[in-house]
Design a protein around this motif. Structure first.
Motif, PDB file in Angstrom:
ATOM      1  N   ALA A 187       0.831  -1.207   0.000  1.00  0.00           N
ATOM      2  CA  ALA A 187       0.000   0.000   0.000  1.00  0.00           C
ATOM      3  C   ALA A 187       0.866   1.257   0.000  1.00  0.00           C
ATOM      4  CB  ALA A 187      -0.931  -0.007   1.213  1.00  0.00           C
ATOM      5  N   GLU A 188       1.936   1.236   0.802  1.00  0.00           N
ATOM      6  CA  GLU A 188       2.825   2.399   0.857  1.00  0.00           C
ATOM      7  C   GLU A 188       3.516   2.649  -0.480  1.00  0.00           C
ATOM      8  OE1 GLU A 188       3.889   1.534   5.558  1.00  0.00           O
ATOM      9  OE2 GLU A 188       5.462   1.430   4.042  1.00  0.00           O
ATOM     10  N   GLU A 189       3.780   1.572  -1.215  1.00  0.00           N
ATOM     11  CA  GLU A 189       4.467   1.702  -2.500  1.00  0.00           C
ATOM     12  C   GLU A 189       3.502   1.888  -3.666  1.00  0.00           C
ATOM     13  OE1 GLU A 189       6.986  -1.705  -2.874  1.00  0.00           O
ATOM     14  OE2 GLU A 189       8.324  -1.084  -1.237  1.00  0.00           O
ATOM     15  N   GLY A 190       2.199   1.958  -3.348  1.00  0.00           N
ATOM     16  CA  GLY A 190       1.206   2.179  -4.383  1.00  0.00           C
ATOM     17  C   GLY A 190       0.969   0.980  -5.272  1.00  0.00           C
ATOM     18  N   ARG A 191       1.295  -0.218  -4.811  1.00  0.00           N
ATOM     19  CA  ARG A 191       1.130  -1.436  -5.617  1.00  0.00           C
ATOM     20  C   ARG A 191      -0.309  -1.954  -5.517  1.00  0.00           C
ATOM     21  NH1 ARG A 191       6.150  -4.785  -6.213  1.00  0.00           N
ATOM     22  NH2 ARG A 191       7.936  -3.420  -5.871  1.00  0.00           N
ATOM     23  N   PHE A 192      -0.751  -2.218  -4.323  1.00  0.00           N
ATOM     24  CA  PHE A 192      -2.114  -2.669  -4.058  1.00  0.00           C
ATOM     25  C   PHE A 192      -2.381  -2.510  -2.570  1.00  0.00           C
ATOM     26  CE2 PHE A 192       0.604  -6.416  -3.627  1.00  0.00           C
ATOM     27  CZ  PHE A 192       0.199  -6.927  -2.403  1.00  0.00           C
ATOM     28  N   ARG A 193      -3.641  -2.679  -2.183  1.00  0.00           N
ATOM     29  CA  ARG A 193      -4.027  -2.627  -0.778  1.00  0.00           C
ATOM     30  C   ARG A 193      -4.647  -3.949  -0.369  1.00  0.00           C
ATOM     31  NH1 ARG A 193      -4.174   2.479  -2.586  1.00  0.00           N
ATOM     32  NH2 ARG A 193      -3.432   4.117  -1.175  1.00  0.00           N
ATOM     33  N   MET A 194      -4.761  -4.156   0.929  1.00  0.00           N
ATOM     34  CA  MET A 194      -5.324  -5.406   1.426  1.00  0.00           C
ATOM     35  C   MET A 194      -6.729  -5.622   0.878  1.00  0.00           C
ATOM     36  SD  MET A 194      -4.395  -7.971   3.165  1.00  0.00           S
ATOM     37  CE  MET A 194      -5.374  -9.468   3.116  1.00  0.00           C
ATOM     38  N   ALA A 195      -7.493  -4.542   0.729  1.00  0.00           N
ATOM     39  CA  ALA A 195      -8.847  -4.662   0.196  1.00  0.00           C
ATOM     40  C   ALA A 195      -8.836  -5.257  -1.206  1.00  0.00           C
ATOM     41  CB  ALA A 195      -9.538  -3.294   0.192  1.00  0.00           C
ATOM     42  N   ASP A 196      -7.795  -4.965  -1.990  1.00  0.00           N
ATOM     43  CA  ASP A 196      -7.692  -5.535  -3.333  1.00  0.00           C
ATOM     44  C   ASP A 196      -7.516  -7.045  -3.258  1.00  0.00           C
ATOM     45  OD1 ASP A 196      -7.791  -3.010  -4.689  1.00  0.00           O
ATOM     46  OD2 ASP A 196      -5.730  -2.665  -4.041  1.00  0.00           O
ATOM     47  N   ALA A 197      -6.638  -7.488  -2.360  1.00  0.00           N
ATOM     48  CA  ALA A 197      -6.401  -8.928  -2.208  1.00  0.00           C
ATOM     49  C   ALA A 197      -7.664  -9.647  -1.750  1.00  0.00           C
ATOM     50  CB  ALA A 197      -5.258  -9.170  -1.230  1.00  0.00           C
ATOM     51  N   VAL A 198      -8.359  -9.063  -0.770  1.00  0.00           N
ATOM     52  CA  VAL A 198      -9.584  -9.689  -0.266  1.00  0.00           C
ATOM     53  C   VAL A 198     -10.648  -9.728  -1.354  1.00  0.00           C
ATOM     54  CG1 VAL A 198     -11.468  -9.457   1.388  1.00  0.00           C
ATOM     55  CG2 VAL A 198      -9.107  -9.079   2.128  1.00  0.00           C
ATOM     56  N   ARG A 199     -10.815  -8.607  -2.064  1.00  0.00           N
ATOM     57  CA  ARG A 199     -11.829  -8.554  -3.129  1.00  0.00           C
ATOM     58  C   ARG A 199     -11.557  -9.598  -4.198  1.00  0.00           C
ATOM     59  NH1 ARG A 199     -11.164  -6.269  -7.746  1.00  0.00           N
ATOM     60  NH2 ARG A 199      -9.465  -4.945  -6.986  1.00  0.00           N
ATOM     61  N   LEU A 200     -10.296  -9.704  -4.630  1.00  0.00           N
ATOM     62  CA  LEU A 200      -9.956 -10.669  -5.670  1.00  0.00           C
ATOM     63  C   LEU A 200     -10.192 -12.100  -5.199  1.00  0.00           C
ATOM     64  CD1 LEU A 200      -6.691  -9.002  -7.022  1.00  0.00           C
ATOM     65  CD2 LEU A 200      -8.871  -9.224  -8.231  1.00  0.00           C
ATOM     66  N   SER A 201      -9.916 -12.349  -3.926  1.00  0.00           N
ATOM     67  CA  SER A 201     -10.141 -13.692  -3.378  1.00  0.00           C
ATOM     68  C   SER A 201     -11.626 -14.020  -3.323  1.00  0.00           C
ATOM     69  CB  SER A 201      -9.529 -13.793  -1.978  1.00  0.00           C
ATOM     70  OG  SER A 201      -9.756 -15.067  -1.421  1.00  0.00           O
ATOM     71  N   VAL A 202     -12.435 -13.080  -2.829  1.00  0.00           N
ATOM     72  CA  VAL A 202     -13.881 -13.311  -2.735  1.00  0.00           C
ATOM     73  C   VAL A 202     -14.480 -13.520  -4.119  1.00  0.00           C
ATOM     74  CG1 VAL A 202     -16.089 -12.249  -2.115  1.00  0.00           C
ATOM     75  CG2 VAL A 202     -14.147 -12.096  -0.548  1.00  0.00           C
ATOM     76  N   GLU A 203     -14.104 -12.672  -5.070  1.00  0.00           N
ATOM     77  CA  GLU A 203     -14.641 -12.791  -6.425  1.00  0.00           C
ATOM     78  C   GLU A 203     -14.236 -14.113  -7.067  1.00  0.00           C
ATOM     79  OE1 GLU A 203     -13.268  -9.320  -8.414  1.00  0.00           O
ATOM     80  OE2 GLU A 203     -14.788  -7.995  -7.529  1.00  0.00           O
ATOM     81  N   LYS A 204     -12.994 -14.531  -6.819  1.00  0.00           N
ATOM     82  CA  LYS A 204     -12.526 -15.795  -7.395  1.00  0.00           C
ATOM     83  C   LYS A 204     -13.259 -16.984  -6.792  1.00  0.00           C
ATOM     84  CE  LYS A 204      -8.116 -16.339  -8.103  1.00  0.00           C
ATOM     85  NZ  LYS A 204      -6.662 -16.571  -7.861  1.00  0.00           N
ATOM     86  N   LEU A 205     -13.474 -16.965  -5.468  1.00  0.00           N
ATOM     87  CA  LEU A 205     -14.187 -18.058  -4.809  1.00  0.00           C
ATOM     88  C   LEU A 205     -15.613 -18.188  -5.348  1.00  0.00           C
ATOM     89  CD1 LEU A 205     -12.985 -17.602  -1.132  1.00  0.00           C
ATOM     90  CD2 LEU A 205     -12.535 -19.581  -2.600  1.00  0.00           C
ATOM     91  N   ILE A 206     -16.272 -17.066  -5.520  1.00  0.00           N
ATOM     92  CA  ILE A 206     -17.640 -17.100  -6.050  1.00  0.00           C
ATOM     93  C   ILE A 206     -17.644 -17.578  -7.500  1.00  0.00           C
ATOM     94  CG2 ILE A 206     -19.625 -15.667  -6.668  1.00  0.00           C
ATOM     95  CD1 ILE A 206     -18.976 -13.927  -4.230  1.00  0.00           C
ATOM     96  N   ARG A 207     -16.696 -17.066  -8.281  1.00  0.00           N
ATOM     97  CA  ARG A 207     -16.629 -17.418  -9.698  1.00  0.00           C
ATOM     98  C   ARG A 207     -16.300 -18.895  -9.896  1.00  0.00           C
ATOM     99  NH1 ARG A 207     -13.327 -13.731 -10.804  1.00  0.00           N
ATOM    100  NH2 ARG A 207     -11.383 -14.913 -10.761  1.00  0.00           N
ATOM    101  N   ARG A 208     -15.477 -19.444  -9.027  1.00  0.00           N
ATOM    102  CA  ARG A 208     -15.044 -20.838  -9.198  1.00  0.00           C
ATOM    103  C   ARG A 208     -15.988 -21.840  -8.522  1.00  0.00           C
ATOM    104  NH1 ARG A 208      -8.384 -20.957  -8.879  1.00  0.00           N
ATOM    105  NH2 ARG A 208      -8.027 -19.520 -10.621  1.00  0.00           N
ATOM    106  N   HIS A 209     -17.050 -21.348  -7.942  1.00  0.00           N
ATOM    107  CA  HIS A 209     -18.052 -22.247  -7.345  1.00  0.00           C
ATOM    108  C   HIS A 209     -19.439 -21.950  -7.916  1.00  0.00           C
ATOM    109  CE1 HIS A 209     -14.744 -22.556  -4.439  1.00  0.00           C
ATOM    110  NE2 HIS A 209     -15.244 -23.737  -4.110  1.00  0.00           N
ATOM    111  N   PRO A 210     -19.600 -22.067  -9.237  1.00  0.00           N
ATOM    112  CA  PRO A 210     -20.917 -21.790  -9.834  1.00  0.00           C
ATOM    113  C   PRO A 210     -21.976 -22.792  -9.400  1.00  0.00           C
ATOM    114  CG  PRO A 210     -19.461 -22.791 -11.451  1.00  0.00           C
ATOM    115  CD  PRO A 210     -18.611 -22.459 -10.251  1.00  0.00           C
TER     116      PRO A 210
END
Length: 333
Positions: A187-210
Motif C-alpha cells: 500500500a505504501e508503494e502504491g502497488r495494491f491494498r489489502m482490500a484488493d487482495a480480499v476482493r480478488l479472493s472473494v470474487e474468485k471463490l464465487i466465480r469458481r463455485h458456480p
C-alpha cells in the motif's frame, strides 16, 4: 416505518448501554445479519442489531455471531416497555437462542472483541511502519518478507500436525501478521491494498463455485474438477494471460518434495506420465521400498537419501528441485 426510526432506535439503544457513537458504532438489521454466514462488520467495534422480533430470528442471529464470537461473549438485550422506556439485560451469546423475552422493538448490543479484528492488526502494522514506529519493521521490503512468510507457514503446519489448537491459533496469527505487513508495504508503494487482495479472493471463490453461487449442476467430483479447470482457463483468457501447460500451475517456490508430487500428479492427469510405470522403472529402487511399506519405511528411505546427500556435500532439497526443473524443461521441449 421511516428511515429515521431505525436511526432513532439505534441512538436510544446506544444511550442505554453507554456507547459513544463518535468513537465508532456499527448498526445492522437482524434480518440482514441472519441472512449471512459471518458477521459483516469489524469485531473490534461495538455493534447494534436492530429488529429482533421473534425467537427464530434470535436463533439465526446467534448462529451468525457464533462464527466470530465465543459462546461466553457478553451481550446486552435492549427492550422497550409499554411506556417506551428502554432497559438492558445482560446475557451470553450462548443464551441468545433460549427464551430471552424477544418481542417487537428488541435490540441487541454486541460489545467489541478487543484486538481481534483484521482492522486492528492492519492498524498495528501501519503504526510499526510509520516514521515513529519500529526501525526493523520500517526496513522490511516485499523481498525480505518472503522468507518470513515461508517460515511462519512451516511453523503453522508443525502446530497443526501436533493438533495443538492454541499453538496453531498463535502461529496462524503470525501468518496473518506477515500478510498484513506485506499488504502495508504494498500500500505504501502504491502497488495494491489489502482490500484488493480480499476482493480478488472473494470474487474468485464465487466465480469458481458456480454450483454453489450459480446455476451449475455438478454430479460428481470428476465433473467438479473438470469445471474448475475450465473456469481457470476462462480466467486466463479474460485476463489476456498466455495459455499454460499442465505443469505451469505448480508454484516454483513449493518445497521440493511437494513440488515433485504436484508435477507428477498433473503430468499423470494430462497423460504425460504414468507414475506407476515410473516407480517400477528402476529395479534397484523397487527393492528399497517393498510393496505394502508404510509411512515409516518411506520416511526412513528419504532420511537415508538426505544423509547420503550430506556425505556428498549436496543439499537434497536443492537437488530434487533442480531435477524437477530439468525434467519439466525436457517435457516442455
Amino acid at each position: 416505518m421511516t428511515i429515521y426510526e431505525p436511526i432513532g432506535a439505534a441512538a436510544a439503544a446506544a444511550q442505554v448501554v453507554g456507547i459513544d457513537p463518535h468513537a465508532g458504532m456499527q448498526i445492522i438489521g437482524a434480518a440482514h445479519l441472519a441472512a449471512r454466514h459471518h458477521p459483516p462488520f469489524d469485531l473490534g467495534q461495538p455493534a447494534l442489531v436492530l429488529g429482533i422480533t421473534d425467537q427464530p430470528t434470535a436463533q439465526a442471529v446467534r448462529t451468525v455471531l457464533g462464527n466470530a464470537y465465543p459462546d461466553d461473549h457478553p451481550l446486552q438485550l435492549i427492550c422497550q416497555d409499554g411506556d417506551g422506556v428502554r432497559s438492558a439485560r445482560a446475557l451470553l451469546l450462548a443464551e441468545l437462542a433460549g427464551p430471552a423475552g424477544i418481542a417487537e422493538g428488541v435490540c441487541l448490543y454486541v460489545p467489541p472483541l478487543p484486538h481481534s479484528s483484521y482492522a486492528d492488526l492492519q492498524d498495528v502494522m501501519a503504526h510499526l511502519r510509520a516514521p515513529y514506529g519500529c526501525p526493523w519493521d520500517q526496513e522490511q521490503t516485499l523481498a525480505s518478507m518472503r522468507a518470513f512468510l515461508l517460515d511462519e507457514v512451516a511453523e503453522t503446519l508443525e502446530a497443526m500436525d501436533a493438533e495443538d489448537d492454541a499453538h496453531t491459533a498463535e502461529e496462524l496469527g503470525d501468518v496473518l501478521g506477515i500478510i498484513a505487513m506485506i499488504a502495508q508495504i504494498a500500500a505504501e508503494e502504491g502497488r495494491f491494498r489489502m482490500a484488493d487482495a480480499v476482493r480478488l479472493s472473494v470474487e474468485k471463490l464465487i466465480r469458481r463455485h458456480p454450483h454453489v453461487f450459480g446455476e451449475d449442476d455438478i454430479d460428481d467430483m470428476e465433473q467438479l474438477f473438470t469445471r474448475w479447470e475450465e473456469i481457470k482457463a476462462e480466467e486466463r483468457a479474460t485476463q489476456d494471460r498466455p495459455a499454460r501447460g499442465p505443469l505451469d500451475a505448480v508454484p516454483a517456490a513449493l518445497p521440493a518434495l511437494r513440488k515433485a508430487r504436484e508435477m507428477q500428479s498433473k503430468a499423470n492427469k494430462a497423460g504425460l506420465l504414468d507414475r506407476a510405470a515410473l516407480a517400477q522403472s528402476s529395479p534397484e529402487m523397487v527393492g528399497l521400498l517393498p510393496e505394502g511399506s508404510d509411512e515409516q519405511a518411506l520416511g526412513l528411505l528419504l532420511w537415508r537419501l538426505v544423509a547420503l546427500a550430506n556425505t556428498r556435500g549436496l543439499d537434497a532439497e536443492d537437488a530434487l528441485r533442480a531435477f524437477a526443473g530439468s525434467w519439466r524443461a525436457q517435457l516442455s521441449g
